[in-house]
Motif scaffolding. Structure first.
Motif, mmCIF file in Angstrom:
data_model
loop_
_atom_site.group_PDB
_atom_site.id
_atom_site.type_symbol
_atom_site.label_atom_id
_atom_site.label_comp_id
_atom_site.label_asym_id
_atom_site.label_seq_id
_atom_site.Cartn_x
_atom_site.Cartn_y
_atom_site.Cartn_z
ATOM 1 N N VAL A 1 1.011 -51.863 8.954
ATOM 2 C CA VAL A 1 0.367 -51.436 7.703
ATOM 3 C C VAL A 1 0.839 -50.041 7.316
ATOM 4 C CG1 VAL A 1 -1.839 -50.726 6.716
ATOM 5 C CG2 VAL A 1 -1.672 -52.880 7.963
ATOM 6 N N ARG A 2 0.888 -49.166 8.299
ATOM 7 C CA ARG A 2 1.315 -47.793 8.018
ATOM 8 C C ARG A 2 2.744 -47.776 7.481
ATOM 9 N NH1 ARG A 2 0.187 -43.792 12.726
ATOM 10 N NH2 ARG A 2 1.651 -45.172 13.798
ATOM 11 N N ARG A 3 3.624 -48.552 8.077
ATOM 12 C CA ARG A 3 5.013 -48.591 7.608
ATOM 13 C C ARG A 3 5.104 -49.120 6.177
ATOM 14 N NH1 ARG A 3 5.851 -50.516 12.893
ATOM 15 N NH2 ARG A 3 5.953 -52.669 12.148
ATOM 16 N N ILE A 4 4.358 -50.204 5.906
ATOM 17 C CA ILE A 4 4.411 -50.818 4.573
ATOM 18 C C ILE A 4 3.906 -49.862 3.502
ATOM 19 C CG2 ILE A 4 3.369 -52.594 3.099
ATOM 20 C CD1 ILE A 4 3.492 -54.479 5.532
ATOM 21 N N HIS A 5 2.774 -49.237 3.752
ATOM 22 C CA HIS A 5 2.166 -48.394 2.717
ATOM 23 C C HIS A 5 2.841 -47.035 2.594
ATOM 24 C CE1 HIS A 5 -0.995 -51.061 1.351
ATOM 25 N NE2 HIS A 5 -1.186 -51.426 2.606
ATOM 26 N N GLU A 6 3.552 -46.611 3.640
ATOM 27 C CA GLU A 6 4.347 -45.392 3.502
ATOM 28 C C GLU A 6 5.566 -45.647 2.624
ATOM 29 O OE1 GLU A 6 5.149 -44.179 7.488
ATOM 30 O OE2 GLU A 6 3.259 -43.067 7.712
ATOM 31 N N ALA A 7 6.046 -46.907 2.639
ATOM 32 C CA ALA A 7 7.216 -47.277 1.834
ATOM 33 C C ALA A 7 6.832 -47.722 0.427
ATOM 34 C CB ALA A 7 8.003 -48.385 2.529
ATOM 35 N N GLY A 8 5.587 -48.099 0.214
ATOM 36 C CA GLY A 8 5.152 -48.599 -1.086
ATOM 37 C C GLY A 8 3.770 -49.204 -0.977
ATOM 38 N N THR A 9 3.653 -50.458 -1.375
ATOM 39 C CA THR A 9 2.377 -51.176 -1.254
ATOM 40 C C THR A 9 2.645 -52.604 -0.803
ATOM 41 O OG1 THR A 9 2.463 -51.832 -3.587
ATOM 42 C CG2 THR A 9 1.244 -49.817 -3.064
ATOM 43 N N LEU A 10 1.600 -53.239 -0.318
ATOM 44 C CA LEU A 10 1.693 -54.642 0.077
ATOM 45 C C LEU A 10 1.680 -55.498 -1.190
ATOM 46 C CD1 LEU A 10 1.593 -56.699 2.476
ATOM 47 C CD2 LEU A 10 -0.879 -56.747 2.137
ATOM 48 N N ARG B 1 16.334 -56.646 -1.567
ATOM 49 C CA ARG B 1 15.684 -55.331 -1.507
ATOM 50 C C ARG B 1 14.317 -55.408 -0.821
ATOM 51 N NH1 ARG B 1 15.705 -53.984 -7.748
ATOM 52 N NH2 ARG B 1 15.034 -56.162 -7.659
ATOM 53 N N THR B 2 13.776 -56.599 -0.721
ATOM 54 C CA THR B 2 12.440 -56.763 -0.129
ATOM 55 C C THR B 2 12.488 -57.025 1.381
ATOM 56 O OG1 THR B 2 12.384 -59.178 -0.476
ATOM 57 C CG2 THR B 2 11.674 -57.791 -2.310
ATOM 58 N N ILE B 3 13.685 -57.036 1.947
ATOM 59 C CA ILE B 3 13.827 -57.464 3.349
ATOM 60 C C ILE B 3 12.997 -56.602 4.303
ATOM 61 C CG2 ILE B 3 15.438 -57.574 5.295
ATOM 62 C CD1 ILE B 3 17.527 -58.703 3.351
ATOM 63 N N THR B 4 13.085 -55.289 4.173
ATOM 64 C CA THR B 4 12.371 -54.407 5.107
ATOM 65 C C THR B 4 10.862 -54.646 5.079
ATOM 66 O OG1 THR B 4 14.074 -52.702 4.922
ATOM 67 C CG2 THR B 4 11.911 -52.014 5.747
ATOM 68 N N THR B 5 10.299 -54.666 3.855
ATOM 69 C CA THR B 5 8.864 -54.902 3.736
ATOM 70 C C THR B 5 8.492 -56.301 4.204
ATOM 71 O OG1 THR B 5 8.635 -53.349 1.894
ATOM 72 C CG2 THR B 5 6.922 -55.020 2.127
ATOM 73 N N SER B 6 9.335 -57.282 3.877
ATOM 74 C CA SER B 6 9.047 -58.665 4.270
ATOM 75 C C SER B 6 9.019 -58.817 5.786
ATOM 76 C CB SER B 6 10.084 -59.615 3.670
ATOM 77 O OG SER B 6 9.996 -59.639 2.261
ATOM 78 N N ILE B 7 9.902 -58.118 6.476
ATOM 79 C CA ILE B 7 9.929 -58.185 7.942
ATOM 80 C C ILE B 7 8.640 -57.593 8.518
ATOM 81 C CG2 ILE B 7 11.044 -57.236 10.007
ATOM 82 C CD1 ILE B 7 13.724 -57.599 8.532
ATOM 83 N N ASP B 8 8.163 -56.503 7.917
ATOM 84 C CA ASP B 8 6.898 -55.919 8.375
ATOM 85 C C ASP B 8 5.732 -56.868 8.124
ATOM 86 O OD1 ASP B 8 7.709 -53.474 9.485
ATOM 87 O OD2 ASP B 8 7.822 -52.524 7.518
ATOM 88 N N ILE B 9 5.744 -57.545 6.974
ATOM 89 C CA ILE B 9 4.675 -58.510 6.682
ATOM 90 C C ILE B 9 4.738 -59.670 7.666
ATOM 91 C CG2 ILE B 9 3.722 -60.102 4.965
ATOM 92 C CD1 ILE B 9 4.883 -58.259 2.792
ATOM 93 N N MET B 10 5.951 -60.110 8.007
ATOM 94 C CA MET B 10 6.112 -61.177 9.011
ATOM 95 C C MET B 10 5.496 -60.763 10.345
ATOM 96 S SD MET B 10 9.948 -62.724 8.617
ATOM 97 C CE MET B 10 10.398 -63.842 7.288
ATOM 98 N N ALA B 11 5.743 -59.510 10.725
ATOM 99 C CA ALA B 11 5.217 -59.021 12.002
ATOM 100 C C ALA B 11 3.688 -59.004 11.982
ATOM 101 C CB ALA B 11 5.763 -57.621 12.295
ATOM 102 N N ILE B 12 3.112 -58.617 10.856
ATOM 103 C CA ILE B 12 1.655 -58.611 10.725
ATOM 104 C C ILE B 12 1.108 -60.033 10.808
ATOM 105 C CG2 ILE B 12 -0.233 -58.213 9.076
ATOM 106 C CD1 ILE B 12 1.321 -55.710 8.162
ATOM 107 N N ALA B 13 1.752 -60.958 10.071
ATOM 108 C CA ALA B 13 1.312 -62.360 10.097
ATOM 109 C C ALA B 13 1.415 -62.938 11.501
ATOM 110 C CB ALA B 13 2.136 -63.190 9.113
#
Length: 229
Positions: free
Chosen positions: A110-119, A183-195
C-alpha cells in the motif's frame, strides 16, 4: 480437595488460559488485516507503522503460546482430546502469525502504491471485496475455534474456493491491463502482491479451520477433499 481433583482443575485452567491467549492473538491479527486493507483503500499510509508494530506483538504471542504448549505437554502429559487441542493450537498460532505477516506485506505494498500515485478505482473495489471475504474467513475460523464448532469450520474451508476464484479474476484483469498499458506494470505488480497476500490469508483461515475439525472430531482432513463436500 483430593490431589487428583486439584491437578485436574489446574490442567483445565491451563487449557482455558491457552485458548484465551490464542483468541487474543487472533483478535490482533484480525485488527491488523482490517487496518492494512483500510489503508489500501483510503491511502492513509501513516497506518503502516502501526501495522508493523502490531506484527511484533503477534510474533511475541506466538512464541509465548508455543512455550506454554510445550510446558503443558511436559508437565501434564495430556492424552486424547486434550492432546489434540494442544497440538492443534500449536499449528493454529503458526497460521495466525503468518496471516499477520501477510497483513504486513499488504501494508508495505500500500505504501509503495500510494507513494507512486493512487490505487486505481476498479482494483480498489476488487481488492476490498476479496479482502472482506478473506477477513470473514478469519473471523469465522476463530469463532469456530472459540466454540469448538466443527460444522462452522467446514463452512470456512468451503469458502476458500470463492476467495481463490476472486483472486484469479483480479490477476487476469491486471495481466490484461499491463498488456494494454505497460506504464501500469509497476503498480499492477504491487496490486498483484496485495491480492496474493489476501488470498494467502484465506488459505491460513482454511488451515486453522482444518485444525478445529481435527481437535473436535479427531479427523485430519487436510488432504481429504471428500470430507468437506
Amino acid at each position: 480437595m483430593p490431589d487428583s481433583v486439584h491437578v485436574s482443575t489446574q490442567f483445565d485452567e491451563d487449557l482455558a488460559r491457552l485458548r484465551t491467549h490464542v483468541l487474543h492473538m487472533g483478535g490482533l491479527v484480525e485488527t491488523q488485516i482490517a487496518a492494512s486493507i483500510e489503508a489500501c483503500i483510503s491511502g492513509e499510509v501513516d497506518r503502516v507503522r502501526a501495522i508493523v508494530d502490531t506484527d511484533r506483538k503477534i510474533n511475541d504471542l506466538e512464541k509465548a503460546i508455543d512455550d506454554d504448549c510445550a510446558h503443558i505437554i511436559a508437565r501434564r502429559q495430556p492424552i486424547a482430546s486434550d492432546l489434540r487441542l494442544i497440538l492443534g493450537i500449536s499449528k493454529i498460532v503458526t497460521d495466525l502469525e503468518r496471516s499477520g505477516d501477510e497483513a504486513k506485506k499488504i501494508a508495505k505494498g500500500v505504501r509503495r502504491i500510494h507513494e507512486a500515485g493512487t490505487l486505481p478505482k476498479q482494483y480498489g473495489i476488487g481488492i476490498r471485496h476479496l479482502a472482506e471475504a478473506a477477513l470473514s474467513m478469519v473471523h469465522q475460523a476463530l469463532d469456530a475455534f472459540a466454540r469448538m464448532d466443527g460444522a462452522l469450520a467446514l463452512n470456512v474451508i468451503r469458502a476458500d474456493v470463492e476467495v481463490d476464484v476472486e483472486f484469479k479474476s483480479i490477476i487476469r484483469q491486471l495481466i490484461t491491463h499491463m498488456m494494454e498499458d505497460p506504464r501500469t506494470i509497476t503498480t499492477s505488480i504491487d496490486i498483484m502482491a496485495i491480492a496474493r497476500a489476501i488470498e494467502r490469508i484465506g488459505d491460513h483461515a482454511k488451515n486453522i479451520s482444518e485444525q478445529v475439525v481435527y481437535v473436535v472430531d479427531g479427523r485430519d482432513i487436510r488432504y481429504d477433499k471428500g470430507a468437506i463436500k
